[in-house]
Design a protein around this motif. Sequence first.
Motif, PDB file in Angstrom:
ATOM      1  N   LEU A   1       9.106   2.687 -25.814  1.00 50.44           N
ATOM      2  CA  LEU A   1       8.391   4.033 -25.550  1.00 50.44           C
ATOM      3  C   LEU A   1       7.106   3.619 -24.953  1.00 50.44           C
ATOM      4  O   LEU A   1       6.405   4.350 -24.236  1.00 50.44           O
ATOM      5  N   GLN A   2       6.553   2.476 -25.520  1.00 50.95           N
ATOM      6  CA  GLN A   2       5.111   1.985 -25.270  1.00 50.95           C
ATOM      7  C   GLN A   2       5.175   1.381 -23.995  1.00 50.95           C
ATOM      8  O   GLN A   2       4.051   1.516 -23.057  1.00 50.95           O
ATOM      9  N   ILE A   3       6.404   0.813 -23.646  1.00 52.33           N
ATOM     10  CA  ILE A   3       6.369  -0.138 -22.434  1.00 52.33           C
ATOM     11  C   ILE A   3       6.844   0.634 -21.157  1.00 52.33           C
ATOM     12  O   ILE A   3       6.306   0.482 -20.256  1.00 52.33           O
ATOM     13  N   ALA A   4       7.859   1.400 -21.385  1.00 53.70           N
ATOM     14  CA  ALA A   4       8.390   1.859 -20.212  1.00 53.70           C
ATOM     15  C   ALA A   4       7.628   2.915 -19.409  1.00 53.70           C
ATOM     16  O   ALA A   4       7.792   2.740 -18.031  1.00 53.70           O
ATOM     17  N   PRO A   5       6.629   3.714 -19.816  1.00 52.20           N
ATOM     18  CA  PRO A   5       6.133   4.666 -18.789  1.00 52.20           C
ATOM     19  C   PRO A   5       5.141   3.881 -18.082  1.00 52.20           C
ATOM     20  O   PRO A   5       4.992   4.130 -16.863  1.00 52.20           O
ATOM     21  N   PRO A   6       4.433   2.770 -18.543  1.00 52.29           N
ATOM     22  CA  PRO A   6       3.554   2.283 -17.314  1.00 52.29           C
ATOM     23  C   PRO A   6       4.387   1.443 -16.352  1.00 52.29           C
ATOM     24  O   PRO A   6       4.019   1.463 -15.004  1.00 52.29           O
ATOM     25  N   ILE A   7       5.379   0.837 -16.770  1.00 53.18           N
ATOM     26  CA  ILE A   7       6.244   0.204 -15.700  1.00 53.18           C
ATOM     27  C   ILE A   7       6.842   1.209 -14.765  1.00 53.18           C
ATOM     28  O   ILE A   7       6.948   0.883 -13.570  1.00 53.18           O
ATOM     29  N   ILE A   8       7.254   2.477 -15.326  1.00 54.85           N
ATOM     30  CA  ILE A   8       7.786   3.247 -14.383  1.00 54.85           C
ATOM     31  C   ILE A   8       6.639   3.700 -13.404  1.00 54.85           C
ATOM     32  O   ILE A   8       6.870   4.067 -12.270  1.00 54.85           O
ATOM     33  N   SER A   9       5.449   4.083 -13.901  1.00 54.95           N
ATOM     34  CA  SER A   9       4.443   4.614 -13.206  1.00 54.95           C
ATOM     35  C   SER A   9       4.149   3.590 -12.056  1.00 54.95           C
ATOM     36  O   SER A   9       3.807   3.855 -11.056  1.00 54.95           O
ATOM     37  N   VAL A  10       4.055   2.358 -12.175  1.00 59.14           N
ATOM     38  CA  VAL A  10       3.582   1.175 -11.411  1.00 59.14           C
ATOM     39  C   VAL A  10       4.693   1.163 -10.362  1.00 59.14           C
ATOM     40  O   VAL A  10       4.446   1.095  -9.185  1.00 59.14           O
ATOM     41  N   GLY A  11       6.026   1.343 -10.617  1.00 56.80           N
ATOM     42  CA  GLY A  11       7.328   1.284 -10.064  1.00 56.80           C
ATOM     43  C   GLY A  11       7.172   2.506  -8.681  1.00 56.80           C
ATOM     44  O   GLY A  11       7.227   2.452  -7.604  1.00 56.80           O
ATOM     45  N   CYS A  12       6.773   3.725  -9.446  1.00 55.31           N
ATOM     46  CA  CYS A  12       6.835   4.797  -8.507  1.00 55.31           C
ATOM     47  C   CYS A  12       5.551   4.739  -7.500  1.00 55.31           C
ATOM     48  O   CYS A  12       5.675   5.055  -6.433  1.00 55.31           O
ATOM     49  N   ALA A  13       4.287   4.182  -8.123  1.00 56.48           N
ATOM     50  CA  ALA A  13       3.202   3.903  -7.150  1.00 56.48           C
ATOM     51  C   ALA A  13       3.811   2.981  -5.924  1.00 56.48           C
ATOM     52  O   ALA A  13       2.999   3.240  -4.754  1.00 56.48           O
ATOM     53  N   ILE A  14       4.409   1.902  -6.462  1.00 55.31           N
ATOM     54  CA  ILE A  14       4.760   1.010  -5.293  1.00 55.31           C
ATOM     55  C   ILE A  14       5.586   1.465  -4.297  1.00 55.31           C
ATOM     56  O   ILE A  14       5.626   1.481  -3.154  1.00 55.31           O
ATOM     57  N   MET A  15       6.720   2.327  -4.660  1.00 63.71           N
ATOM     58  CA  MET A  15       7.448   3.082  -3.780  1.00 63.71           C
ATOM     59  C   MET A  15       6.680   4.042  -3.002  1.00 63.71           C
ATOM     60  O   MET A  15       6.888   4.040  -1.704  1.00 63.71           O
ATOM     61  N   ALA A  16       5.833   4.662  -3.454  1.00 63.48           N
ATOM     62  CA  ALA A  16       4.992   5.940  -2.743  1.00 63.48           C
ATOM     63  C   ALA A  16       4.326   4.881  -1.623  1.00 63.48           C
ATOM     64  O   ALA A  16       4.271   5.595  -0.340  1.00 63.48           O
ATOM     65  N   GLY A  17       3.651   3.784  -1.908  1.00 64.67           N
ATOM     66  CA  GLY A  17       2.884   3.190  -0.879  1.00 64.67           C
ATOM     67  C   GLY A  17       3.770   2.509   0.123  1.00 64.67           C
ATOM     68  O   GLY A  17       3.573   2.372   1.298  1.00 64.67           O
ATOM     69  N   TYR A  18       5.053   2.162  -0.331  1.00 64.36           N
ATOM     70  CA  TYR A  18       5.778   1.654   0.782  1.00 64.36           C
ATOM     71  C   TYR A  18       6.262   2.738   1.586  1.00 64.36           C
ATOM     72  O   TYR A  18       6.256   2.418   2.828  1.00 64.36           O
ATOM     73  N   PHE A  19       6.658   3.823   1.125  1.00 64.40           N
ATOM     74  CA  PHE A  19       7.154   4.942   2.035  1.00 64.40           C
ATOM     75  C   PHE A  19       5.976   5.534   2.805  1.00 64.40           C
ATOM     76  O   PHE A  19       6.315   5.676   4.147  1.00 64.40           O
ATOM     77  N   ALA A  20       4.722   5.510   2.460  1.00 60.82           N
ATOM     78  CA  ALA A  20       3.675   6.083   3.119  1.00 60.82           C
ATOM     79  C   ALA A  20       3.326   4.945   4.209  1.00 60.82           C
ATOM     80  O   ALA A  20       3.134   5.314   5.416  1.00 60.82           O
ATOM     81  N   PHE A  21       3.620   3.770   3.973  1.00 65.58           N
ATOM     82  CA  PHE A  21       3.273   2.612   4.991  1.00 65.58           C
ATOM     83  C   PHE A  21       4.265   2.638   6.118  1.00 65.58           C
ATOM     84  O   PHE A  21       4.083   2.644   7.370  1.00 65.58           O
ATOM     85  N   ALA A  22       5.598   2.789   5.775  1.00 69.65           N
ATOM     86  CA  ALA A  22       6.654   2.866   6.365  1.00 69.65           C
ATOM     87  C   ALA A  22       6.699   3.973   7.506  1.00 69.65           C
ATOM     88  O   ALA A  22       6.815   4.062   8.591  1.00 69.65           O
ATOM     89  N   THR A  23       6.140   5.413   7.115  1.00 70.30           N
ATOM     90  CA  THR A  23       6.140   6.603   7.860  1.00 70.30           C
ATOM     91  C   THR A  23       4.934   6.328   8.821  1.00 70.30           C
ATOM     92  O   THR A  23       4.991   6.847   9.928  1.00 70.30           O
ATOM     93  N   SER A  24       3.862   5.623   8.291  1.00 69.30           N
ATOM     94  CA  SER A  24       2.555   5.702   9.074  1.00 69.30           C
ATOM     95  C   SER A  24       2.610   4.686  10.361  1.00 69.30           C
ATOM     96  O   SER A  24       2.141   4.910  11.051  1.00 69.30           O
ATOM     97  N   SER A  25       3.323   3.770   9.976  1.00 66.70           N
ATOM     98  CA  SER A  25       3.527   2.627  11.070  1.00 66.70           C
ATOM     99  C   SER A  25       4.601   2.605  12.082  1.00 66.70           C
ATOM    100  O   SER A  25       5.028   2.037  12.692  1.00 66.70           O
ATOM    101  N   LYS A  26       5.558   4.000  11.803  1.00 69.79           N
ATOM    102  CA  LYS A  26       6.654   3.846  12.659  1.00 69.79           C
ATOM    103  C   LYS A  26       6.150   4.375  14.007  1.00 69.79           C
ATOM    104  O   LYS A  26       5.381   5.536  14.130  1.00 69.79           O
ATOM    105  N   LYS A  27       6.685   3.699  15.332  1.00 70.60           N
ATOM    106  CA  LYS A  27       6.276   4.373  16.340  1.00 70.60           C
ATOM    107  C   LYS A  27       7.095   5.352  16.925  1.00 70.60           C
ATOM    108  O   LYS A  27       8.219   5.400  16.710  1.00 70.60           O
TER     109      LYS A  27
END
Length: 98
Positions: free
Chosen positions: A27-53
């Motif tokens: 319970l102490q370790i899982a929430p930060p790992i999930i938050s970092v994973g979600c932030a990485i995925m959001a950054g990837y999707f934002a990059f993918a949609t903004s760089s799409k020609k």
Amino acid sequence: MVDLVDEDEVPAPGRSGRWRVIALTTLQIAPPIISVGCAIMAGYFAFATSSKKPPADMAALAVSIMKSGDASPELRDWAADVLGIQTDIGMPSKTAQQ
């Protein structure tokens, strides 16, 4: 009548105590790992949609709309969005005259 436990001896936790420690650690370790994973995925999707020609045919259509003199303002706005032109930024008159 009282058994004294040596100070060096610590009673081993029972089975439920071990599970409790594992659950609390999870319970102490899982929430930060999930938050970092979600932030990485959001950054990837934002990059993918903004760089799409845009597709080549849409870009050609947008350029032809921008070049035509009789296109409606809505079509010009659509063409500017497709081409990635920012139309809401003001331009000094000296720059526009050059």
